[in-house]
Design a protein around this motif. Structure first.
Motif, PDB file in Angstrom:
ATOM      1  N   PRO A   1      17.121 -22.097  46.109  1.00  0.00           N
ATOM      2  CA  PRO A   1      15.885 -21.295  46.052  1.00  0.00           C
ATOM      3  C   PRO A   1      15.618 -20.571  47.367  1.00  0.00           C
ATOM      4  N   THR A   2      16.547 -19.743  47.804  1.00  0.00           N
ATOM      5  CA  THR A   2      16.421 -19.035  49.077  1.00  0.00           C
ATOM      6  C   THR A   2      16.601 -17.542  48.848  1.00  0.00           C
ATOM      7  N   GLU A   3      16.145 -16.758  49.823  1.00  0.00           N
ATOM      8  CA  GLU A   3      16.286 -15.309  49.718  1.00  0.00           C
ATOM      9  C   GLU A   3      17.750 -14.897  49.809  1.00  0.00           C
ATOM     10  N   ALA A   4      18.540 -15.626  50.613  1.00  0.00           N
ATOM     11  CA  ALA A   4      19.977 -15.321  50.692  1.00  0.00           C
ATOM     12  C   ALA A   4      20.653 -15.518  49.344  1.00  0.00           C
ATOM     13  N   ALA A   5      20.278 -16.576  48.625  1.00  0.00           N
ATOM     14  CA  ALA A   5      20.835 -16.808  47.286  1.00  0.00           C
ATOM     15  C   ALA A   5      20.418 -15.703  46.328  1.00  0.00           C
ATOM     16  N   HIS A   6      19.177 -15.248  46.433  1.00  0.00           N
ATOM     17  CA  HIS A   6      18.722 -14.160  45.569  1.00  0.00           C
ATOM     18  C   HIS A   6      19.515 -12.880  45.839  1.00  0.00           C
ATOM     19  N   ARG A   7      19.795 -12.603  47.118  1.00  0.00           N
ATOM     20  CA  ARG A   7      20.562 -11.397  47.448  1.00  0.00           C
ATOM     21  C   ARG A   7      21.967 -11.469  46.869  1.00  0.00           C
ATOM     22  N   SER A   8      22.637 -12.604  47.029  1.00  0.00           N
ATOM     23  CA  SER A   8      23.998 -12.724  46.495  1.00  0.00           C
ATOM     24  C   SER A   8      23.990 -12.678  44.967  1.00  0.00           C
ATOM     25  N   ASN A   9      22.963 -13.252  44.345  1.00  0.00           N
ATOM     26  CA  ASN A   9      22.878 -13.197  42.890  1.00  0.00           C
ATOM     27  C   ASN A   9      22.584 -11.779  42.389  1.00  0.00           C
ATOM     28  N   ARG A  10      21.838 -11.000  43.174  1.00  0.00           N
ATOM     29  CA  ARG A  10      21.614  -9.608  42.787  1.00  0.00           C
ATOM     30  C   ARG A  10      22.938  -8.846  42.714  1.00  0.00           C
ATOM     31  N   ASP A  11      23.823  -9.108  43.679  1.00  0.00           N
ATOM     32  CA  ASP A  11      25.149  -8.471  43.635  1.00  0.00           C
ATOM     33  C   ASP A  11      25.925  -8.923  42.407  1.00  0.00           C
ATOM     34  N   ARG A  12      25.822 -10.197  42.071  1.00  0.00           N
ATOM     35  CA  ARG A  12      26.539 -10.704  40.897  1.00  0.00           C
ATOM     36  C   ARG A  12      26.010 -10.066  39.611  1.00  0.00           C
ATOM     37  N   LEU A  13      24.692  -9.936  39.526  1.00  0.00           N
ATOM     38  CA  LEU A  13      24.123  -9.333  38.320  1.00  0.00           C
ATOM     39  C   LEU A  13      24.423  -7.839  38.232  1.00  0.00           C
ATOM     40  N   ALA A  14      24.626  -7.187  39.382  1.00  0.00           N
ATOM     41  CA  ALA A  14      25.051  -5.783  39.344  1.00  0.00           C
ATOM     42  C   ALA A  14      26.448  -5.661  38.737  1.00  0.00           C
ATOM     43  N   ARG A  15      27.350  -6.601  39.070  1.00  0.00           N
ATOM     44  CA  ARG A  15      28.675  -6.620  38.441  1.00  0.00           C
ATOM     45  C   ARG A  15      28.566  -6.915  36.942  1.00  0.00           C
ATOM     46  N   TYR A  16      27.672  -7.801  36.596  1.00  0.00           N
ATOM     47  CA  TYR A  16      27.455  -8.130  35.182  1.00  0.00           C
ATOM     48  C   TYR A  16      27.050  -6.876  34.404  1.00  0.00           C
ATOM     49  N   ARG A  17      26.171  -6.061  34.979  1.00  0.00           N
ATOM     50  CA  ARG A  17      25.766  -4.827  34.304  1.00  0.00           C
ATOM     51  C   ARG A  17      26.942  -3.871  34.177  1.00  0.00           C
ATOM     52  N   GLU A  18      27.789  -3.777  35.212  1.00  0.00           N
ATOM     53  CA  GLU A  18      28.985  -2.937  35.109  1.00  0.00           C
ATOM     54  C   GLU A  18      29.841  -3.367  33.920  1.00  0.00           C
ATOM     55  N   MET A  19      30.040  -4.668  33.787  1.00  0.00           N
ATOM     56  CA  MET A  19      30.851  -5.170  32.672  1.00  0.00           C
ATOM     57  C   MET A  19      30.214  -4.829  31.334  1.00  0.00           C
ATOM     58  N   LEU A  20      28.909  -5.041  31.216  1.00  0.00           N
ATOM     59  CA  LEU A  20      28.229  -4.701  29.974  1.00  0.00           C
ATOM     60  C   LEU A  20      28.481  -3.246  29.593  1.00  0.00           C
ATOM     61  N   ASP A  21      28.265  -2.343  30.548  1.00  0.00           N
ATOM     62  CA  ASP A  21      28.391  -0.915  30.262  1.00  0.00           C
ATOM     63  C   ASP A  21      29.831  -0.531  29.932  1.00  0.00           C
ATOM     64  N   GLU A  22      30.787  -1.007  30.733  1.00  0.00           N
ATOM     65  CA  GLU A  22      32.181  -0.610  30.533  1.00  0.00           C
ATOM     66  C   GLU A  22      32.765  -1.229  29.266  1.00  0.00           C
ATOM     67  N   TRP A  23      32.484  -2.493  29.013  1.00  0.00           N
ATOM     68  CA  TRP A  23      33.048  -3.146  27.835  1.00  0.00           C
ATOM     69  C   TRP A  23      32.393  -2.644  26.550  1.00  0.00           C
ATOM     70  N   ARG A  24      31.101  -2.333  26.635  1.00  0.00           N
ATOM     71  CA  ARG A  24      30.454  -1.769  25.441  1.00  0.00           C
ATOM     72  C   ARG A  24      31.023  -0.381  25.139  1.00  0.00           C
ATOM     73  N   ALA A  25      31.261   0.424  26.162  1.00  0.00           N
ATOM     74  CA  ALA A  25      31.815   1.761  25.951  1.00  0.00           C
ATOM     75  C   ALA A  25      33.217   1.706  25.345  1.00  0.00           C
ATOM     76  N   ARG A  26      34.002   0.660  25.657  1.00  0.00           N
ATOM     77  CA  ARG A  26      35.373   0.535  25.139  1.00  0.00           C
ATOM     78  C   ARG A  26      35.459  -0.325  23.879  1.00  0.00           C
ATOM     79  N   GLY A  27      34.305  -0.779  23.392  1.00  0.00           N
ATOM     80  CA  GLY A  27      34.299  -1.599  22.190  1.00  0.00           C
ATOM     81  C   GLY A  27      34.862  -2.990  22.404  1.00  0.00           C
ATOM     82  N   LEU A  28      34.736  -3.534  23.616  1.00  0.00           N
ATOM     83  CA  LEU A  28      35.318  -4.840  23.939  1.00  0.00           C
ATOM     84  C   LEU A  28      34.254  -5.911  24.171  1.00  0.00           C
ATOM     85  N   ILE A  29      33.001  -5.571  23.953  1.00  0.00           N
ATOM     86  CA  ILE A  29      31.912  -6.447  24.352  1.00  0.00           C
ATOM     87  C   ILE A  29      31.962  -7.799  23.656  1.00  0.00           C
TER      88      ILE A  29
END
Length: 322
Positions: A189-217
């Motif tokens: 429960p720290t701000e450093a953990a929140h920052r690193s998790n924000r980066d992880r969730l940004a990658r998650y959104r990339e996967m959602l968008d790219e895999w949905r566009a290619r029909g791989l979701i």
């Protein structure tokens, strides 16, 4: 001689003249009287202001005592907590924070900013506005966080997480499951953990968008984002149990190439347990036998065909022996 004596005596006589001494005494008295008169005039002028200051000080003390007595009166004791804007946050949690903070001090003296900070520590609360409703109520308006992904945490439980990487409440059976799960978030429960998790969730959104566009979701059940340079995807459905290494970029292209290699290996009768798509021009296939087979375009097709022919030959030889 007499003239010399007169000259010697006459200056002393003039200096010690009784008339001169008597003239100095009245002058001193006049100056002293003048000073006394000046101080008397100043005191007379300042006395009203000093009196007014004393009266104001006494009035201030009395007003303060009256204020303390009024704000502590029973009319200002907390009787009601109104909570608005909550969907996932239990209202009784918000009410408990307010009642604990207000205590016996009363609504008038309640620290609304302190209450706001405490309410915003609740998992689902993004922002809170706290106001007094005199004489005996407090109103809290809540803006909740928006759930974005479902994460599997170290305890094995499924919890919601928002796009800023904040772990929220537990996933309920009635909730709609996102396309795939997330693993590898920092649970501190720290701000450093929140920052690193924000980066992880940004990658998650990339996967959602790219895999949905290619029909791989729907081909993926879970992604491991613990190391953003070595992202791993777990396949879904009949491919469950197969892990694909995707590296840190080009998630759509790499997943597509890995799934194509998987299809070709299966056509060749190979049992695949893992695929490594981190290299730009080839896929490394991990087989159930423990072997690792590199695959790259035309060469891979040749290997697949040779593998299929080899499998057919062995099957034919087995039938002849029988």
């Amino acid at each position: 001689m007499s003239a010399v004596k007169e000259q010697l005596i006459s200056p002393r006589a003039r200096h010690a003249s009784p008339r001169s001494a008597s003239a100095q005494r009245p002058a001193r008295r006049a100056r002293a009287a003048s000073r006394s008169g000046a101080w008397s005039e100043r005191w007379s002028a300042a006395a009203p202001w000093i009196g007014k200051a004393l009266i104001a000080a006494v009035a201030g003390v009395l007003l303060f005592m009256a204020y303390r007595a009024a704000t502590s009166a029973s009319i200002f004791q907390l009787a009601r907590v109104d909570v608005e804007g909550v969907a996932r946050t239990p209202p009784d949690q918000v009410q408990a924070v307010v009642r604990n903070a207000v205590g016996r001090d009363g609504v008038w003296r309640a620290d609304v900013w302190g209450i706001k900070r405490e309410i915003e520590k609740l998992p689902w609360v993004r922002e809170a506005v706290v106001s007094r409703v005199l004489p005996s109520a407090v109103r809290v308006r809540v803006r909740e966080r928006t759930p974005f992904a479902v994460a599997r945490i170290s305890s094995g439980r499924f919890v919601w997480v928002d796009e800023e990487g904040v772990l929220l409440g537990q996933f309920a059976p009635t909730d709609e499951m996102p396309p795939f799960l997330v693993r590898g978030l920092d649970e501190a429960p720290t701000e450093a953990a929140h920052r690193s998790n924000r980066d992880r969730l940004a990658r998650y959104r990339e996967m959602l968008d790219e895999w949905r566009a290619r029909g791989l979701i729907e081909r993926v059940s879970e992604v491991n984002l613990e190391d953003l340079r070595d992202v791993r995807a777990q396949l879904a459905g009949e491919d469950a149990g197969i892990e694909i290494r995707l590296g840190g970029r080009d998630f759509g292209l790499r997943l597509e190439r890995a799934l194509k290699a998987l299809t070709e290996m299966r056509q060749a009768g190979r049992e695949v347990v893992s695929l490594d798509a981190t290299q730009d021009r080839r896929i490394v296939v991990g087989l159930a036998s423990g072997a690792r087979l590199p695959s790259d375009g035309q060469q891979d097709r040749g290997r697949v065909e040779r593998g299929a022919n080899e499998a057919k030959r062995k099957a034919s030889d087995g039938r002849r022996e029988e």
